[in-house]
Motif scaffolding. Structure first.
Motif, PDB file in Angstrom:
ATOM      1  N   MET B 224       0.833  -1.174   0.107  1.00 42.90           N
ATOM      2  CA  MET B 224       0.109  -0.143   0.099  1.00 42.90           C
ATOM      3  C   MET B 224       0.722   1.178  -0.195  1.00 42.90           C
ATOM      4  SD  MET B 224      -2.832   0.906   2.802  1.00 42.90           S
ATOM      5  CE  MET B 224      -1.782   1.497   4.063  1.00 42.90           C
ATOM      6  N   GLU B 225       2.061   1.185   0.752  1.00 45.96           N
ATOM      7  CA  GLU B 225       2.934   2.360   0.736  1.00 45.96           C
ATOM      8  C   GLU B 225       3.590   2.653  -0.405  1.00 45.96           C
ATOM      9  OE1 GLU B 225       5.161   1.307   4.235  1.00 45.96           O
ATOM     10  OE2 GLU B 225       3.615   1.750   5.522  1.00 45.96           O
ATOM     11  N   LYS B 226       3.813   1.511  -1.489  1.00 38.96           N
ATOM     12  CA  LYS B 226       4.203   1.907  -2.687  1.00 38.96           C
ATOM     13  C   LYS B 226       2.990   2.217  -3.585  1.00 38.96           C
ATOM     14  CE  LYS B 226       7.779  -1.616  -1.877  1.00 38.96           C
ATOM     15  NZ  LYS B 226       7.798  -3.168  -1.640  1.00 38.96           N
ATOM     16  N   GLY B 227       2.002   2.595  -3.062  1.00 42.21           N
ATOM     17  CA  GLY B 227       0.748   2.965  -3.890  1.00 42.21           C
ATOM     18  C   GLY B 227       0.420   1.857  -4.892  1.00 42.21           C
ATOM     19  N   LEU B 228       0.562   0.492  -4.520  1.00 47.75           N
ATOM     20  CA  LEU B 228      -0.196  -0.498  -5.590  1.00 47.75           C
ATOM     21  C   LEU B 228      -1.531  -0.722  -4.555  1.00 47.75           C
ATOM     22  CD1 LEU B 228       3.329  -2.269  -6.002  1.00 47.75           C
ATOM     23  CD2 LEU B 228       2.247  -0.541  -7.687  1.00 47.75           C
ATOM     24  N   TYR B 233      -4.752  -4.614  -1.813  1.00 50.19           N
ATOM     25  CA  TYR B 233      -6.041  -5.073  -1.263  1.00 50.19           C
ATOM     26  C   TYR B 233      -6.100  -6.548  -1.235  1.00 50.19           C
ATOM     27  CZ  TYR B 233     -11.024  -5.439  -0.478  1.00 50.19           C
ATOM     28  OH  TYR B 233     -12.151  -5.746   0.072  1.00 50.19           O
ATOM     29  N   ASP B 234      -5.546  -7.438  -2.179  1.00 48.35           N
ATOM     30  CA  ASP B 234      -5.551  -8.891  -2.232  1.00 48.35           C
ATOM     31  C   ASP B 234      -4.942  -9.443  -0.932  1.00 48.35           C
ATOM     32  OD1 ASP B 234      -6.672  -8.788  -4.953  1.00 48.35           O
ATOM     33  OD2 ASP B 234      -4.753  -9.620  -5.612  1.00 48.35           O
ATOM     34  N   TYR B 235      -4.019  -8.648  -0.280  1.00 51.01           N
ATOM     35  CA  TYR B 235      -3.543  -9.258   0.848  1.00 51.01           C
ATOM     36  C   TYR B 235      -4.505  -8.901   1.792  1.00 51.01           C
ATOM     37  CZ  TYR B 235       0.588 -10.918  -1.532  1.00 51.01           C
ATOM     38  OH  TYR B 235       1.734 -11.588  -2.039  1.00 51.01           O
ATOM     39  N   ARG B 269      -9.082   0.745   5.503  1.00 49.57           N
ATOM     40  CA  ARG B 269      -9.095   2.368   5.330  1.00 49.57           C
ATOM     41  C   ARG B 269      -8.028   3.151   4.460  1.00 49.57           C
ATOM     42  NH1 ARG B 269     -12.132   5.156   9.765  1.00 49.57           N
ATOM     43  NH2 ARG B 269     -13.417   3.487  10.736  1.00 49.57           N
ATOM     44  N   GLY B 270      -6.874   2.369   4.825  1.00 47.76           N
ATOM     45  CA  GLY B 270      -5.631   3.146   4.108  1.00 47.76           C
ATOM     46  C   GLY B 270      -5.907   2.652   2.706  1.00 47.76           C
ATOM     47  N   ILE B 271      -6.163   1.650   2.294  1.00 47.98           N
ATOM     48  CA  ILE B 271      -6.226   1.335   0.843  1.00 47.98           C
ATOM     49  C   ILE B 271      -7.443   1.963   0.156  1.00 47.98           C
ATOM     50  CG2 ILE B 271      -6.815  -0.645  -0.719  1.00 47.98           C
ATOM     51  CD1 ILE B 271      -5.019  -2.367   1.273  1.00 47.98           C
ATOM     52  N   LYS B 273      -8.655   4.979   0.748  1.00 49.15           N
ATOM     53  CA  LYS B 273      -8.178   6.367   0.643  1.00 49.15           C
ATOM     54  C   LYS B 273      -7.123   6.190  -0.600  1.00 49.15           C
ATOM     55  CE  LYS B 273      -6.277   9.971   3.690  1.00 49.15           C
ATOM     56  NZ  LYS B 273      -4.889  10.133   3.355  1.00 49.15           N
ATOM     57  N   ALA B 274      -6.055   5.179  -0.606  1.00 44.61           N
ATOM     58  CA  ALA B 274      -5.238   5.170  -1.364  1.00 44.61           C
ATOM     59  C   ALA B 274      -5.786   5.139  -2.945  1.00 44.61           C
ATOM     60  CB  ALA B 274      -4.128   4.155  -1.157  1.00 44.61           C
ATOM     61  N   TYR B 275      -6.798   4.312  -3.043  1.00 48.37           N
ATOM     62  CA  TYR B 275      -7.568   4.201  -4.299  1.00 48.37           C
ATOM     63  C   TYR B 275      -8.019   5.360  -4.730  1.00 48.37           C
ATOM     64  CZ  TYR B 275     -11.228   2.696  -7.487  1.00 48.37           C
ATOM     65  OH  TYR B 275     -12.048   2.392  -8.409  1.00 48.37           O
ATOM     66  N   VAL B 276      -8.860   5.964  -3.981  1.00 47.15           N
ATOM     67  CA  VAL B 276      -9.511   7.370  -4.333  1.00 47.15           C
ATOM     68  C   VAL B 276      -8.421   8.341  -4.949  1.00 47.15           C
ATOM     69  CG1 VAL B 276     -11.027   9.391  -3.842  1.00 47.15           C
ATOM     70  CG2 VAL B 276     -11.461   6.868  -2.994  1.00 47.15           C
ATOM     71  N   GLU B 277      -7.223   8.297  -4.028  1.00 42.07           N
ATOM     72  CA  GLU B 277      -6.393   9.324  -4.314  1.00 42.07           C
ATOM     73  C   GLU B 277      -5.925   8.688  -5.874  1.00 42.07           C
ATOM     74  OE1 GLU B 277      -4.900  10.458  -0.163  1.00 42.07           O
ATOM     75  OE2 GLU B 277      -3.649   9.054  -1.244  1.00 42.07           O
ATOM     76  N   GLU B 278      -5.407   7.429  -6.054  1.00 40.54           N
ATOM     77  CA  GLU B 278      -4.921   7.226  -7.467  1.00 40.54           C
ATOM     78  C   GLU B 278      -5.692   7.364  -8.677  1.00 40.54           C
ATOM     79  OE1 GLU B 278      -1.938   6.310  -7.883  1.00 40.54           O
ATOM     80  OE2 GLU B 278      -2.141   5.462  -9.718  1.00 40.54           O
ATOM     81  N   ARG B 279      -7.387   7.313  -8.203  1.00 41.91           N
ATOM     82  CA  ARG B 279      -8.229   7.495  -9.282  1.00 41.91           C
ATOM     83  C   ARG B 279      -8.213   8.993  -9.379  1.00 41.91           C
ATOM     84  NH1 ARG B 279      -9.131   3.273 -12.292  1.00 41.91           N
ATOM     85  NH2 ARG B 279     -11.008   4.419 -13.284  1.00 41.91           N
ATOM     86  N   GLU B 280      -7.951   9.626  -8.596  1.00 40.02           N
ATOM     87  CA  GLU B 280      -8.009  11.340  -8.795  1.00 40.02           C
ATOM     88  C   GLU B 280      -6.994  11.577  -9.640  1.00 40.02           C
ATOM     89  OE1 GLU B 280      -8.220  13.158  -5.148  1.00 40.02           O
ATOM     90  OE2 GLU B 280      -8.867  15.104  -6.095  1.00 40.02           O
ATOM     91  N   ARG B 281      -5.625  11.043  -9.253  1.00 35.76           N
ATOM     92  CA  ARG B 281      -4.257  11.342 -10.055  1.00 35.76           C
ATOM     93  C   ARG B 281      -4.627  10.779 -11.513  1.00 35.76           C
ATOM     94  NH1 ARG B 281       0.331   9.255 -11.695  1.00 35.76           N
ATOM     95  NH2 ARG B 281      -0.468   6.979 -11.265  1.00 35.76           N
ATOM     96  N   LEU B 282      -5.366   9.999 -11.802  1.00 36.92           N
ATOM     97  CA  LEU B 282      -5.467   9.433 -13.133  1.00 36.92           C
ATOM     98  C   LEU B 282      -6.916  10.288 -13.788  1.00 36.92           C
ATOM     99  CD1 LEU B 282      -5.771   5.418 -12.490  1.00 36.92           C
ATOM    100  CD2 LEU B 282      -3.902   7.131 -13.708  1.00 36.92           C
ATOM    101  N   GLY B 283      -7.138  11.210 -12.908  1.00 34.67           N
ATOM    102  CA  GLY B 283      -8.363  12.033 -13.633  1.00 34.67           C
ATOM    103  C   GLY B 283      -9.715  11.266 -13.859  1.00 34.67           C
ATOM    104  N   PHE B 284      -9.771  10.456 -12.716  1.00 36.85           N
ATOM    105  CA  PHE B 284     -11.305   9.738 -12.746  1.00 36.85           C
ATOM    106  C   PHE B 284     -11.753   9.346 -14.161  1.00 36.85           C
ATOM    107  CE2 PHE B 284     -11.775  12.320  -8.878  1.00 36.85           C
ATOM    108  CZ  PHE B 284     -11.475  11.423  -7.944  1.00 36.85           C
ATOM    109  N   PRO B 285     -10.732   8.247 -14.900  1.00 33.44           N
ATOM    110  CA  PRO B 285     -11.255   7.924 -16.277  1.00 33.44           C
ATOM    111  C   PRO B 285     -12.553   7.732 -16.671  1.00 33.44           C
ATOM    112  CG  PRO B 285      -9.468   6.866 -15.311  1.00 33.44           C
ATOM    113  CD  PRO B 285      -9.942   7.534 -14.184  1.00 33.44           C
TER     114      PRO B 285
END
Lengths: 694, 292
Positions: B224-228, B233-235, B269-271, B273-285
């Motif tokens: 998660m800390e690596k942003g993956l 989440y699988d783990y 929770r951490g994941i 939050k990270a998921y939403v941030e990642e999607r946002e970074r991608l511009g919510f495709p």
């Protein structure tokens, strides 16, 4: 001219428990709004089903009632000059309200004359105001709110349509993306979408669509069908208002049906059967004419007779699955001994800082034994209570309690009896949870009462010292309810044990616990404070007024039945003219005493007879008062204090307490002080607002 | 109607409502909600409509294939629609009609049920749907997911396939249900039910499971800390299933239990939050795609 107003909020199925209150809110809020808006009407009624809340206003005026408002201007002195001509101030005032000086009249306000004009406020057309109804809709509060889709509104359930009519016209507004209209929806399966052309036809139009919008009618339909079923089948369906109310709010068009289950399930404890039927499935249990459960149930379907056989078969199948689970648990559970389950309690945490349930049981048992001793119970009762305490929680790890949580204790009683425990001990296992609600029934047996008090004290003292003090609406461990339960048991069972000693007893059980509990003095003062609040609340409930409560709680809580008797006694004397001289004497003593420190009384320093007489009266009353307190005779104790009345009056009549001679003065104050000490032991009579003269 | 036909019918029905038909997610889980197709995708502003069958493992419900109603693994048919459509109740009722359930001949009710999954920091409001007194579907408007407020709100429909089939096929015992012509649930699932129960309650290596839990937890955190987000989440899912195995064996005390749930929840929770941030970074495709 007047027209009817109809508002219907169409919803996805509201939880049954929300419906009545939401309907009531819609009714009262609309009523208040109409009155505040000065819209007259002849009557207002409300309706509800799980899918709609509605209000119908008959003959609402088409215009607001006009209002004549009195506008206050400057004082007459300023409004008129010396020649009684209107000044600029007066003219400006009248212009400001669209009037002329001819409209001025004068009136006295607190002795000064002011000028006034009357201003007419013409009513607006009602249809201009009606869109404000949207605020009423959004202001309805639900016990739990939700959002849906992209709507910011939080509501009981999603809003799907809104009917808003004034006469035949739609009142235009929007709530949560839903535009008002005149289309409504009938029963989800039996009805159709229909146009409501006139508000007055609301109830009838929906009845045609298999929707009974009047909850009282729906309820009556169910009640009538249940009665008919009783007659037809020759059995009893015990009345259950709460269930009837819930079922009524689960359906729009009720039809009662009867199902059955296998006779063999009747071997289960009746509470298990009743919970399965009532709580889980919302069925009415069925009894024979002599009160025994029969293998039948009555259910209410949301619909008509069509396919009723299928509905009955489906419901029977569900109940069968539940009961066969229950039977399996019932048999499996009882293959193990009580000791087996007691062992398991060592693994169940009661509260993180307060140890396991097994630790709790140990503490309950210790408290129980001490209580039995204090109450001087016979050997058999002591031993039953002790055993009940040891096993009071054993049913918690059973599958049955895991499945039927609300039957904790009741399952324990059944299993304990089957395992050969005494009737009294088994009964107490069930009863120690009582009272379940603040208003609930108390334990019937002394064993049940003792273990109940022990369990509750342990929880309250433990939780408070672990820092879990209830605040506002937050009381997750139900400490308030439990404290009220303890106080009610103490009162009803007339136990002459002080609350303070009970708290100390419960506290001692935690002393050896290795846990990070609060400092004992701090937790004691919190716990006592907590019980004082509960006691205050209980006394208020029995119509004791605040000043009397404050008076009797002056010295702590003490023995509940005695304290309550004192409170009742003082509440009576407070309004009794005959008590006036006594009260005046005693309160006078208290008022003076407060200002002094406690010192010895020296008879040799008495100057007058009245001093000596008061001193002697004090000693004789002390004796009688102490006897009365030991007997816990509240009225007698007060009567004894009353004997001091005459000597006190004489004392004050004949002596200047604040004598210039310091020795005499201090001696008199010391005497007053000792008497005050005795009075305070009863109550702080100076806290009471005496009302004998009224 | 066989279970297979039921699944085909539901797939067709929801496919017609523009749901993406997905396959079961290939990591063990206790409920269809835990699939990333629900848990992660219901987060954030992007529209999402999906339907899939999810085999759901509940180790504590294992009964060695002996109980007529309880299974180590049952099947859920899961539908997620974000934002929740205004006519979702009608769409749902139409799916029952497609399964041959004529509402006029049955009693269908929406009974209040507030759903909560503390392990995932998720909560929702809605109903359990009753068919002649039997709960056949969980109908939930998500209010919170992974500790984040759901906005827009997704609606989740979870059909209990075996429950519904036992009604449609009128069978008392889940193992008598017909999966497809001539093949019963018993034929396919009895042996795994028995073996998984035996493994869960008797044979599982407790020490190994405790070790695995810690390893999965650590891996979830570092990943998660690596942003993956997805591998992390699988783990989390693996943590959750391992915890369920330990819990079913009764080797986790009540206090420890709360602790383990909190550990999984913190990861979820951490994941989230990270998921939403990642999607946002991608511009919510998927948001852009809808606008096109």
């Amino acid at each position: 001219m007047a027209k009817d107003i109809l508002v219907e909020i169409g919803l996805e199925e509201l939880p049954a428990r929300f419906v009545d209150d939401a309907e009531y809110q819609l009714l009262t809020k609309t009523e208040n709004w109409l009155n505040d808006s000065r819209i007259s009407y002849t009557s207002i009624v409300s309706f509800s089903t799980p899918r709609r809340l509605a209000v119908l206003v008959k003959d609402a005026a088409e215009e607001q009632t006009s209002l004549e408002e009195e506008m206050k201007g400057p004082a007459l002195k300023i409004a008129q000059d010396e020649a009684s001509n209107w000044t600029k101030a007066a003219i400006g005032f009248t212009k400001g309200h669209g009037k002329t000086v001819d409209d001025i009249y004068t009136k006295d306000v607190k002795g000064t004359a002011y000028i006034f004009v009357k201003k007419q406020i013409t009513g607006k057309p009602t249809h201009e105001l009606l869109p404000q109804l949207s605020e009423i809709i959004t202001s309805i509060q639900f016990p739990k709110n939700m959002r849906w889709a992209e709507q910011p509104l939080r509501y009981g359930r999603p809003i799907r349509w809104i009917v808003a009519l004034f006469g035949t016209e739609v009142i235009p507004f929007e709530v949560a993306g839903v535009q008002t209209g005149n289309l409504t929806y009938g029963h989800r399966f039996l009805g159709e979408m229909v146009t409501l052309s006139v508000p007055a036809n609301y109830e009838r139009t929906l009845a045609d669509q298999y929707t009974i919008v009047n909850p009282a009618k729906r309820r009556q339909m169910i009640a009538d069908e249940l009665t008919k079923t009783e007659t037809d089948q020759g059995f009893q369906i015990p009345e259950d208002d709460e269930l009837l109310g819930e079922v009524c709010n689960l359906v729009e068009y009720p039809t009662v049906f009867v199902g059955s289950f296998d006779q063999s399930y009747l071997a289960l404890p009746p509470e298990v059967l009743i919970t399965s039927m009532k709580e889980h499935q919302r069925y009415f249990p069925v009894k024979s004419n002599n009160g025994e459960l029969l293998p039948y149930f009555a259910g209410v379907r949301n619909g008509d007779e069509n396919g009723l056989d299928t509905v009955v078969r489906g419901n029977e199948k569900v109940l069968r699955a539940r009961l066969s689970d229950a039977q399996f648990f019932f048999e499996e559970d009882q293959k193990q001994s009580i000791d087996y389950y007691l062992e398991k309690l060592k693994r169940i945490v009661f509260q993180e800082k307060l140890g396991t349930i097994s630790d709790k049981v140990r503490r309950i048992t210790a408290i129980t034994n001490q209580l039995s001793q204090w109450l001087d119970l016979d050997e058999q009762t002591c031993s039953n209570a002790a055993r009940a305490a040891e096993i009071c929680k054993f049913d918690l790890p059973t599958s049955m309690v895991n499945e039927f949580t609300n039957l904790q204790g009741i399952i324990g009683e059944t299993y304990a009896l089957n395992a050969g425990e005494t009737q009294a001990a088994a009964r107490a296992v069930a009863e120690h949870y009582l009272p379940v609600q603040a208003e609930g029934t108390l334990p019937d047996s002394i064993e049940g009462a003792i273990v109940s008090v022990a369990d509750k004290l342990d929880t309250i003292v433990g939780c408070i010292s672990a820092g879990l003090v209830p605040s506002g609406s937050q009381d997750p461990y139900g400490l308030r309810r439990q404290a009220t339960g303890v106080l009610k048991i103490l009162k009803t069972y007339n136990w002459h044990i002080t609350v303070e000693s009970l708290l100390e007893l419960a506290e001692q059980q935690y002393e050896n616990a290795e846990s990070e509990l609060m400092d004992q003095d701090k937790s004691r003062s919190e716990t006592e404070q907590f019980f004082r609040h509960r006691m205050t609340y209980l006394l208020k409930e029995s119509a004791i007024e605040q000043d009397v409560i404050q008076a009797v709680l002056y010295n702590g809580i003490g023995v509940i039945p005695y304290m309550v008797a004192k409170a009742e006694n003082l509440s009576h004397e407070r309004n009794n003219p005959d008590f006036k001289p006594v009260q005046e004497a005693l309160v006078r003593v208290l008022n003076l005493a407060r200002k002094t420190d406690l010192t010895e009384v020296s008879q040799s320093a008495f100057e007058t007879d009245s001093e000596q007489q008061l001193y002697e009266a004090y000693w004789s009353v002390t004796d009688g008062y102490k006897k009365a307190t030991i007997q816990q005779e509240a009225a007698e104790a007060l009567r004894q204090l009353g004997k001091l009345s005459q000597p006190i009056h004489d004392f004050f009549d004949h002596n200047m307490v604040m004598s210039d001679d310091e020795v005499i003065r201090n001696n008199r104050l010391a005497l007053i002080n000792q008497i005050a000490y005795l009075i305070y032991d009863y109550a702080d009579l100076s806290a009471i607002e005496w009302k004998q003269h009224f | 109607m066989t279970i297979q036909e039921m699944i085909l019918t539901l797939q067709k029905h929801w496919s017609d409502q523009n749901c993406i038909l997905m396959q079961a997610y290939d990591v063990e889980k206790g409920a269809g909600t835990m699939s990333p197709m629900t848990l992660l995708r219901s987060l954030g502003p992007e529209p999402w409509n999906v339907a899939y069958v999810e085999p759901s493992r509940r180790p504590a419900d294992g009964r060695y294939g002996q109980n007529p109603n309880r299974l180590y693994q049952h099947h859920q048919f899961q539908v997620i629609m974000k934002p929740s459509p205004d006519n979702i109740q009608e769409l749902y009722l139409d799916s029952l009609k497609a399964l041959g359930i004529n509402p006029l001949e049955h009693d269908i009710r929406f009974v209040e049920d507030n759903w909560e999954n503390p392990t995932l920091g998720a909560a929702g409001l809605g109903w359990e749907v009753w068919l002649d007194g039997m709960e056949i579907t969980q109908f939930t408007y998500f209010q919170q997911i992974g500790g984040l407020e759901a906005n827009p709100v997704s609606v989740e429909l979870t059909y209990g396939i075996e429950r519904l089939a036992s009604y449609i096929q009128d069978r008392e015992n889940v193992f008598d249900l017909e999966w497809t012509n001539g093949v019963s649930v018993n034929d396919v699932f009895f042996q795994p039910e028995y073996e998984h129960s035996k493994y869960t309650f008797e044979e599982s290596d407790t020490d190994m499971l405790f070790q695995l839990f810690t390893m999965y937890e650590n891996e979830a955190r570092t990943t998660m800390e690596k942003g993956l987000v997805f591998p992390a989440y699988d783990y989390v899912l693996k943590c959750s299933h391992t915890f369920n195995l330990l819990d079913a064996k009764g080797v986790i005390s009540v206090t420890e239990r709360t602790g383990y749930i909190a550990r999984i929840r913190n990861l979820a929770r951490g994941i989230s939050k990270a998921y939403v941030e990642e999607r946002e970074r991608l511009g919510f495709p998927m948001l852009k795609k809808e606008a096109e």
